[in-house]
Design a protein around this motif. Structure first.
Motif, PDB file in Angstrom:
ATOM      1  N   TYR A 118    -109.257 -19.793 -99.095  1.00  0.00           N
ATOM      2  CA  TYR A 118    -107.670 -19.468-100.008  1.00  0.00           C
ATOM      3  C   TYR A 118    -108.850 -20.003-101.131  1.00  0.00           C
ATOM      4  CZ  TYR A 118    -104.530 -19.117-103.147  1.00  0.00           C
ATOM      5  OH  TYR A 118    -103.667 -18.301-104.780  1.00  0.00           O
ATOM      6  N   VAL A 122    -110.426 -17.566-104.042  1.00  0.00           N
ATOM      7  CA  VAL A 122    -109.127 -17.591-105.461  1.00  0.00           C
ATOM      8  C   VAL A 122    -109.726 -17.193-106.747  1.00  0.00           C
ATOM      9  CG1 VAL A 122    -108.600 -19.623-105.712  1.00  0.00           C
ATOM     10  CG2 VAL A 122    -107.054 -17.724-106.146  1.00  0.00           C
ATOM     11  N   HIS A 204    -100.826 -19.035-101.731  1.00  0.00           N
ATOM     12  CA  HIS A 204    -101.029 -19.389-100.084  1.00  0.00           C
ATOM     13  C   HIS A 204    -100.045 -19.760 -99.808  1.00  0.00           C
ATOM     14  CE1 HIS A 204    -104.090 -22.115 -97.985  1.00  0.00           C
ATOM     15  NE2 HIS A 204    -103.404 -21.308 -97.091  1.00  0.00           N
TER      16      HIS A 204
END
Length: 416
Positions: A118, A122, A204
């Motif tokens: 993640y 991102v 997340h």
């Protein structure tokens, strides 16, 4: 009430039409999560190794068909890519940037080690909803422990209260921790998508098998907090109410009843028993405390008639009851047929029967099609990302990707 859901309009798009989901999963929890979302209209891209997801090799029946894979990957696209190679990871990163959701269920940190976690994605994908499904979650003392359905059922307390009342333990017959985690993941994804589309950014989502099972312990925790007694297995009996369990009838078939509250006096009338003056059964709490003695008294009456006769009489009296169906009886049940729970359409789905998502609405099409052949959509998806035929061939030759051939269930590396 109509036997079919009243469609006020003919749906042309599912609830999640326009949502693209990138699925990098194995086993059951992750694929089940995305199957629910696919049935609600999302586009789901199944990312799998060039030699195929492991579930493709779990075959059943004399024809050795990969039915388990097919049932939880229907209506999805297949991208066969080796994410252990830099070019493979680059493809996934580009697809993530063109997706709304990424779902993964590998061990904690496995995708991050490939630069696909993640935090890695991102910066390029600030609105991405990234759902991580694992055995014990992304943090905590057990985060690195391997978790599977059996372990989660045991760790989450479920196995300690499942089984016969004499103490012989049993796991739930269905893989409930896998399925529950997939459902919790889908719920979290839908909530996060709502925020992302309102301008609040991505998220997340962290769901685990152990948490999913523990979250269902509502009655058992209430029992323990209220009594300080550790709950144990009760067979088919309820944790806090009685009579609420299974009984064998005169034809040796079994039914279940839940005769609590106002259904209790009705049950006494149907069974022809007068227990109104017996202090052991005067209140719901007393009936629960003396549930074993009560069950013995009621069983004598159920022995006197066949199951279907009892069910007619119980339902006429408004008492909740039902048969204990086998899987075969469940699939062929007329009520489930009316609800469309087990569609029988081999031409459409590739198998005689599929298990549908139990969400009915005039805007939700539900089960949409066959599971994909390995690599069926690799070339198309790469073309959308700007790869020409020469680049696709080069990647296939190097084993970075696999593109489906025309043999169902197989794929090949293209070498034109």
């Amino acid at each position: 009430m109509s036997e079919r859901h009243p469609n006020h309009r003919t749906p042309t798009r599912g609830f999640l039409a326009g949502v693209r989901i990138l699925e990098i999963t194995g086993a059951l929890a992750g694929p089940y999560c995305t199957t629910v979302l696919a049935d609600l209209g999302a586009e789901v891209i199944k990312v799998e190794p060039v030699d195929g997801d492991g579930l493709r090799r779990r075959v059943v029946g004399p024809d050795r068909k990969p039915i388990p894979f097919d049932l939880v990957h229907r209506g999805k696209a297949s991208l066969a890519v080796d994410i252990k190679q830099p070019d493979g990871r680059a493809i996934v990163r580009r697809l993530a940037a063109a997706s709304d959701v990424l779902v993964e269920n590998f061990r904690v940190g496995a995708l991050a080690a490939q630069g696909l976690g993640y935090d890695d994605l991102v910066p390029e994908c600030p609105d991405l909803v990234y759902c991580s499904i694992s055995g014990f979650g992304q943090f905590g003392p057990m985060r690195d422990a391997k978790g599977i359905d059996l372990i989660a059922q045991a760790y989450g307390g479920l196995m300690s209260v499942t089984g016969s009342a004499d103490g012989e333990l049993a796991k739930a017959g269905y893989p409930v921790s896998d399925l529950a985690t997939g459902m919790w993941g889908a719920i979290g994804i839908l909530a996060a998508l709502q925020r992302a589309r309102a301008g609040g950014g991505g998220a997340h989502i962290d769901v685990s098998l152990a948490d999913a099972v523990a979250a269902w312990s509502v009655w058992e925790v209430a029992d323990y907090v209220g009594t300080s007694t550790v709950p144990g297995p009760l067979g088919t009996a309820h944790r806090l109410a009685a009579p609420y369990q299974a009984f064998t009838c005169g034809d040796r078939r079994t039914l279940v009843i839940g005769a609590v509250d106002r259904a209790w006096p009705a049950l006494c009338r149907v069974l022809g028993v007068d227990l109104s003056s017996d202090p052991r059964f005067g209140t719901e709490y007393e009936r629960f405390v003396h549930r074993e003695e009560l069950a013995e008294l009621l069983q004598v009456r159920f022995d006197e008639a066949p199951r279907d006769e009892w069910m007619v009489r119980l339902r006429e009296a408004g008492i909740p009851c039902g048969p204990v169906n086998t899987v075969a009886a469940m699939i062929d049940d007329s009520h489930y047929a009316a609800r469309g729970m087990f569609p029988h359409d081999e031409e459409r789905f590739g198998h005689p029967t599929v298990v549908n998502t139990p969400i009915l609405s005039d805007g939700a099409p539900r089960a949409t099609g066959r599971a994909p052949v390995l690599g069926a959509d690799t070339a198309r998806l790469l073309s959308e990302l700007g790869f020409d035929d020469v680049a696709v061939d080069r990647l296939a030759t190097r084993g970075v990707i696999a593109v489906a051939d025309q043999t169902p269930g197989h794929a090949k590396r293209v070498t034109r």
